[in-house]
Design a protein around this motif. Structure first.
Motif, PDB file in Angstrom:
ATOM      1  N   MET A 452      45.324  61.272  53.751  1.00 43.13           N
ATOM      2  CA  MET A 452      44.085  61.894  53.039  1.00 43.13           C
ATOM      3  C   MET A 452      43.244  60.731  52.165  1.00 43.13           C
ATOM      4  SD  MET A 452      46.831  64.201  50.605  1.00 43.13           S
ATOM      5  CE  MET A 452      48.458  64.536  51.383  1.00 43.13           C
ATOM      6  N   GLU A 453      42.043  61.382  52.141  1.00 45.19           N
ATOM      7  CA  GLU A 453      41.295  60.482  51.364  1.00 45.19           C
ATOM      8  C   GLU A 453      40.216  61.667  50.493  1.00 45.19           C
ATOM      9  OE1 GLU A 453      40.068  57.470  55.047  1.00 45.19           O
ATOM     10  OE2 GLU A 453      38.670  58.810  54.242  1.00 45.19           O
ATOM     11  N   GLY A 454      39.872  61.096  49.449  1.00 42.21           N
ATOM     12  CA  GLY A 454      38.875  62.157  48.674  1.00 42.21           C
ATOM     13  C   GLY A 454      38.075  61.468  47.632  1.00 42.21           C
ATOM     14  N   VAL A 455      37.323  62.019  47.095  1.00 39.16           N
ATOM     15  CA  VAL A 455      36.535  61.555  46.033  1.00 39.16           C
ATOM     16  C   VAL A 455      36.328  62.593  44.700  1.00 39.16           C
ATOM     17  CG1 VAL A 455      34.010  60.944  45.310  1.00 39.16           C
ATOM     18  CG2 VAL A 455      34.867  60.250  47.528  1.00 39.16           C
ATOM     19  N   ARG A 456      36.626  61.992  43.633  1.00 43.42           N
ATOM     20  CA  ARG A 456      36.690  62.818  42.346  1.00 43.42           C
ATOM     21  C   ARG A 456      35.607  62.379  41.636  1.00 43.42           C
ATOM     22  NH1 ARG A 456      37.749  64.297  37.160  1.00 43.42           N
ATOM     23  NH2 ARG A 456      39.297  66.036  36.737  1.00 43.42           N
ATOM     24  N   THR A 457      34.526  63.291  41.180  1.00 43.60           N
ATOM     25  CA  THR A 457      33.822  63.158  39.860  1.00 43.60           C
ATOM     26  C   THR A 457      34.139  63.853  38.767  1.00 43.60           C
ATOM     27  OG1 THR A 457      32.320  65.060  40.456  1.00 43.60           O
ATOM     28  CG2 THR A 457      32.052  63.175  41.785  1.00 43.60           C
ATOM     29  N   GLN A 458      33.388  63.938  37.742  1.00 40.58           N
ATOM     30  CA  GLN A 458      33.659  64.796  36.538  1.00 40.58           C
ATOM     31  C   GLN A 458      33.783  66.311  36.961  1.00 40.58           C
ATOM     32  OE1 GLN A 458      34.830  63.708  33.854  1.00 40.58           O
ATOM     33  NE2 GLN A 458      33.710  61.568  33.212  1.00 40.58           N
ATOM     34  N   LYS A 459      33.028  66.442  37.817  1.00 34.28           N
ATOM     35  CA  LYS A 459      33.056  67.974  38.197  1.00 34.28           C
ATOM     36  C   LYS A 459      33.508  68.393  39.413  1.00 34.28           C
ATOM     37  CE  LYS A 459      29.549  71.906  38.898  1.00 34.28           C
ATOM     38  NZ  LYS A 459      30.429  72.744  38.141  1.00 34.28           N
ATOM     39  N   TRP A 460      33.513  67.652  40.435  1.00 37.88           N
ATOM     40  CA  TRP A 460      34.255  67.964  41.666  1.00 37.88           C
ATOM     41  C   TRP A 460      35.175  67.235  42.308  1.00 37.88           C
ATOM     42  CZ3 TRP A 460      32.066  72.542  43.411  1.00 37.88           C
ATOM     43  CH2 TRP A 460      30.842  72.814  42.919  1.00 37.88           C
ATOM     44  N   LYS A 461      36.009  67.914  43.232  1.00 41.98           N
ATOM     45  CA  LYS A 461      37.110  66.953  43.833  1.00 41.98           C
ATOM     46  C   LYS A 461      37.038  67.406  45.439  1.00 41.98           C
ATOM     47  CE  LYS A 461      41.156  65.739  42.611  1.00 41.98           C
ATOM     48  NZ  LYS A 461      42.376  65.864  42.058  1.00 41.98           N
ATOM     49  N   TYR A 462      36.586  66.249  45.968  1.00 42.72           N
ATOM     50  CA  TYR A 462      36.639  66.491  47.619  1.00 42.72           C
ATOM     51  C   TYR A 462      37.845  65.749  48.386  1.00 42.72           C
ATOM     52  CZ  TYR A 462      35.205  65.439  52.549  1.00 42.72           C
ATOM     53  OH  TYR A 462      35.195  65.327  53.722  1.00 42.72           O
ATOM     54  N   ILE A 463      38.585  66.606  49.323  1.00 44.33           N
ATOM     55  CA  ILE A 463      39.416  65.915  49.799  1.00 44.33           C
ATOM     56  C   ILE A 463      39.663  66.329  51.381  1.00 44.33           C
ATOM     57  CG2 ILE A 463      42.211  65.861  50.073  1.00 44.33           C
ATOM     58  CD1 ILE A 463      42.399  67.080  47.403  1.00 44.33           C
ATOM     59  N   ARG A 464      39.865  65.008  52.023  1.00 46.08           N
ATOM     60  CA  ARG A 464      39.646  65.289  53.662  1.00 46.08           C
ATOM     61  C   ARG A 464      41.046  64.881  54.312  1.00 46.08           C
ATOM     62  NH1 ARG A 464      35.907  61.503  56.480  1.00 46.08           N
ATOM     63  NH2 ARG A 464      34.491  63.119  55.975  1.00 46.08           N
ATOM     64  N   TYR A 465      41.555  65.670  55.116  1.00 49.09           N
ATOM     65  CA  TYR A 465      42.875  65.538  55.852  1.00 49.09           C
ATOM     66  C   TYR A 465      42.812  65.144  57.137  1.00 49.09           C
ATOM     67  CZ  TYR A 465      44.632  67.897  51.716  1.00 49.09           C
ATOM     68  OH  TYR A 465      44.838  68.538  50.483  1.00 49.09           O
ATOM     69  N   GLU A 496      35.444  71.882  36.806  1.00 51.41           N
ATOM     70  CA  GLU A 496      34.931  72.324  35.589  1.00 51.41           C
ATOM     71  C   GLU A 496      35.384  73.862  35.398  1.00 51.41           C
ATOM     72  OE1 GLU A 496      30.929  71.714  34.947  1.00 51.41           O
ATOM     73  OE2 GLU A 496      31.110  69.763  34.715  1.00 51.41           O
ATOM     74  N   ASN A 497      35.344  74.538  36.428  1.00 57.05           N
ATOM     75  CA  ASN A 497      35.510  76.152  36.404  1.00 57.05           C
ATOM     76  C   ASN A 497      37.091  76.318  36.986  1.00 57.05           C
ATOM     77  OD1 ASN A 497      32.852  76.802  35.439  1.00 57.05           O
ATOM     78  ND2 ASN A 497      32.239  76.071  37.311  1.00 57.05           N
ATOM     79  N   ASP A 498      37.460  75.510  37.551  1.00 55.74           N
ATOM     80  CA  ASP A 498      38.918  75.543  38.481  1.00 55.74           C
ATOM     81  C   ASP A 498      39.851  74.433  38.138  1.00 55.74           C
ATOM     82  OD1 ASP A 498      40.877  76.592  39.993  1.00 55.74           O
ATOM     83  OD2 ASP A 498      39.892  75.921  41.953  1.00 55.74           O
ATOM     84  N   PRO A 499      39.972  73.978  36.979  1.00 56.48           N
ATOM     85  CA  PRO A 499      40.932  72.914  36.617  1.00 56.48           C
ATOM     86  C   PRO A 499      42.502  72.713  37.468  1.00 56.48           C
ATOM     87  CG  PRO A 499      41.151  74.410  34.744  1.00 56.48           C
ATOM     88  CD  PRO A 499      39.990  74.615  35.762  1.00 56.48           C
ATOM     89  N   ASN A 500      42.879  73.822  37.749  1.00 56.89           N
ATOM     90  CA  ASN A 500      44.135  73.969  38.669  1.00 56.89           C
ATOM     91  C   ASN A 500      43.947  73.772  39.899  1.00 56.89           C
ATOM     92  OD1 ASN A 500      45.800  74.382  36.269  1.00 56.89           O
ATOM     93  ND2 ASN A 500      45.611  76.479  36.252  1.00 56.89           N
ATOM     94  N   GLU A 501      42.791  73.633  40.650  1.00 55.71           N
ATOM     95  CA  GLU A 501      42.562  73.416  41.913  1.00 55.71           C
ATOM     96  C   GLU A 501      42.982  74.569  42.614  1.00 55.71           C
ATOM     97  OE1 GLU A 501      42.622  68.693  42.233  1.00 55.71           O
ATOM     98  OE2 GLU A 501      44.360  69.407  41.444  1.00 55.71           O
ATOM     99  N   SER A 502      42.779  75.782  42.334  1.00 53.62           N
ATOM    100  CA  SER A 502      43.232  76.946  43.006  1.00 53.62           C
ATOM    101  C   SER A 502      42.502  77.493  44.238  1.00 53.62           C
ATOM    102  CB  SER A 502      43.628  78.344  42.177  1.00 53.62           C
ATOM    103  OG  SER A 502      44.501  77.863  41.420  1.00 53.62           O
ATOM    104  N   ASN A 503      41.006  77.172  44.011  1.00 54.03           N
ATOM    105  CA  ASN A 503      40.110  77.838  45.059  1.00 54.03           C
ATOM    106  C   ASN A 503      39.216  76.866  45.615  1.00 54.03           C
ATOM    107  OD1 ASN A 503      40.840  80.720  44.034  1.00 54.03           O
ATOM    108  ND2 ASN A 503      39.571  79.877  42.048  1.00 54.03           N
TER     109      ASN A 503
END
Length: 546
Positions: A452-465, A496-503
């Motif tokens: 996996m690789e990813g980028v986290r900002t204050q608002k977003w998290k992007y993950i690629r597999y 910001e709107n989904d801190p549990n990373e559900s969606n």
């Protein structure tokens, strides 16, 4: 710091990663606030827990656990509320802490079958402090393979790391809850205690106040000279499951490890996104990407009852760490060096506790990558920042300690000094610009988990597999995405709107621009952090065949 310590139980999306740039005016202002140039060099202590995710301390608001001594450090130091392990696996993460390098650059993991070269080891913060005149000590667990000896043995078998410290009361790999019962941890054989934290506490006591009786049989345990600054690393193997799963509630165990928190089991809450194994209907990650199978050691997440039992054990172990910290604070106070000793408390990474039915580490979700981090520097008596909400990581600890001790930070280090964030100073705010994105990665491929690789900002998290069928040698995998390998699955979370990373909102049309930017940022970061130089490692060719 508050003395008389308690002892418990007896889209802001930048297109470039912005380093901490500075100018002479802001540095001069900084040094007027705090005397970092003092003739007396500060002592340095780094306390590292194992598999301790963020949120399990009193200062972080946990409703049950009592950690008065960690809370004391937090109250008087700087709390970094958004602190991360960029690789959520023991070996690469611990190596990143020592080197100030991302895993993509240092090249050390369980499946890399590699060992740091002696030259690379010499550029770690403890060895640089040793070169600067520090007496360096290591107590507890080591999980970073270092060196190659004359016989050709690499890593833990080389003896290079052991001999590089002035004080070495440690062993390689997992210690377990009762370390003396493992032959490979014979160094602890003379300890009076049987339990891990208390054995390490004896090593700490001897480091702080050399005891000839304790040293008997340990000719290599040099006494700490009182006329030199020291740098000490205390590395636990708790609350890691290798230890907490082996707790036996023996008669000789402290009451802490037998009864603490058991009367509060009804107050122990499961994660909001917890899913028991029997209730999994749709896996969080598609099965063609990750088959969902994890190490048996994480089976406790499969049922609420087993998870609550493990949570109790983890809290007991963390309170054991807190107890040791309390004793450390007493030593520093009694020896008159408390006001000149920097203390860092953190963990190597977090752990999944059944969120979405997942167990183990390596995932780039928040429970795996978020860690507690407190940096206490007693010389900062005023204009201190009590808390920082910036994106920081374990790679920042090495440059921070070199900076705080007035030593040069090697240009190769990829982390950034946290010193500016520890000061509440208008000049700093005007002249410092912190990173807006943090790179995350998983390169361990030996437990069914995909890369996996990813980028986290204050608002977003992007993950690629990436496709597990395309796993190959570690060195080749480190440049695979740079050379054009495409991901087979991607995720985007609005933190910001989904801190549990559900969606996973990566397919939402309104996020198309964000996705494009984060994909580009990921490509830039992985290339820049890997660099174009060979990895500074010894590799066992015999064992590294894929």
């Amino acid at each position: 710091m508050n003395r008389n310590p308690l002892i418990y139980f007896g889209i802001s999306l930048a297109l470039g990663i912005a380093g901490c740039s500075s100018n002479s005016d802001s540095e001069n202002t900084l040094n007027k606030d705090v005397d970092f140039q003092a003739a007396t060099k500060p002592n340095v202590i780094v306390i590292l827990a194992d598999d301790m995710r963020a949120g399990v301390t009193g200062y972080e608001g946990h409703p049950v656990i009592q950690t008065p001594n960690i809370d004391n450090l937090a109250e008087n130091g700087t709390v970094f509320s958004k602190s991360f392990a960029t690789s959520a696996v023991c070996t690469p993460s611990r190596t990143s802490l020592l080197t100030g390098l991302y895993e993509r650059r240092h090249g050390i993991n369980f499946n890399s079958k590699s060992s740091m070269t002696e030259e690379a080891w010499s550029q770690t913060y403890p060895m640089l402090l040793k070169e600067a005149g520090y007496f360096v000590g290591w107590i507890g667990k080591n999980h970073t393979p270092v060196g190659k000896n004359e016989a050709g043995k690499i890593g833990y078998d080389s003896g290079v790391m052991d001999k590089s410290f002035d004080y070495w009361y440690a062993s390689h790999g997992h210690l377990g809850f009762y370390p003396k019962e493992r032959k490979k941890h014979a160094i602890f054989k003379n300890a009076q205690a049987d339990t891990q934290v208390e054995i390490l506490e004896e090593g700490l006591d001897n480091f702080m106040e050399p005891n000839e009786a304790f040293k008997a049989g340990y000719s290599f345990l040099d006494s700490r000279p009182t006329d030199k600054p020291f740098a000490l690393m205390i590395n636990f193997n708790v609350p890691h499951g290798n230890s907490t799963s082996r707790m036996e509630l023996r008669e000789t165990d402290l009451d802490l490890y037998k009864t603490a928190y058991r009367d509060q089991i009804d107050e122990i809450k499961l994660p909001e996104t917890y899913v028991a194994q029997k209730d999994i209907r749709s896996p969080k990650i598609p099965k063609n990407v990750y088959n969902g199978k994890f190490n048996r050691g994480y089976d406790y997440v499969k049922t609420p009852k087993a998870l609550k039992e493990r949570k109790i054990r983890e809290m007991q172990a963390i309170s054991g760490i807190d107890k040791l910290i309390g004793k450390l604070l007493v030593h520093l106070d009694e020896q008159g060096i408390a006001d000149n000793t920097i203390i860092v408390f953190t963990s190597d990474h977090g752990l999944m506790h059944g969120q979405f039915g997942l167990g183990g580490k390596v995932h780039l979700y928040e429970p795996s990558v978020r860690v507690p981090l407190v940096v206490y520097d007693p010389r900062i008596k005023h204009k201190k920042a009590n808390e920082s909400n910036e994106l920081v990581a374990l790679v920042d600890i090495a440059p921070t300690l070199l900076d705080l001790t007035n030593n040069e930070i090697p240009s190769e280090m990829q982390g950034q000094s946290l010193k500016p964030l520890m000061l509440e100073n208008s000049a700093i705010k005007a002249h410092k610009y912190w990173r807006q994105e943090l790179f995350l990665e998983n390169m361990m491929t030996i437990q069914n988990y995909p890369r996996m690789e990813g980028v986290r900002t204050q608002k977003w998290k992007y993950i690629r597999y990436f496709d597990k069928k395309k796993d190959q040698s570690y060195a080749n995998m480190s440049v695979a995405s740079i050379n054009g390998e495409k991901p087979i699955y991607e995720e985007l979370f609005d933190l910001e709107n989904d801190p549990n990373e559900s969606n996973n909102v990566i397919a939402a049309p309104e996020n198309a621009e964000v996705v494009a930017l984060l994909r580009a940022k990921n490509a830039t970061l992985v290339k820049d952090l890997r660099g174009d130089k060979p990895l500074a490692t010894h590799v066992s060719k015999k064992r590294n065949k894929h």
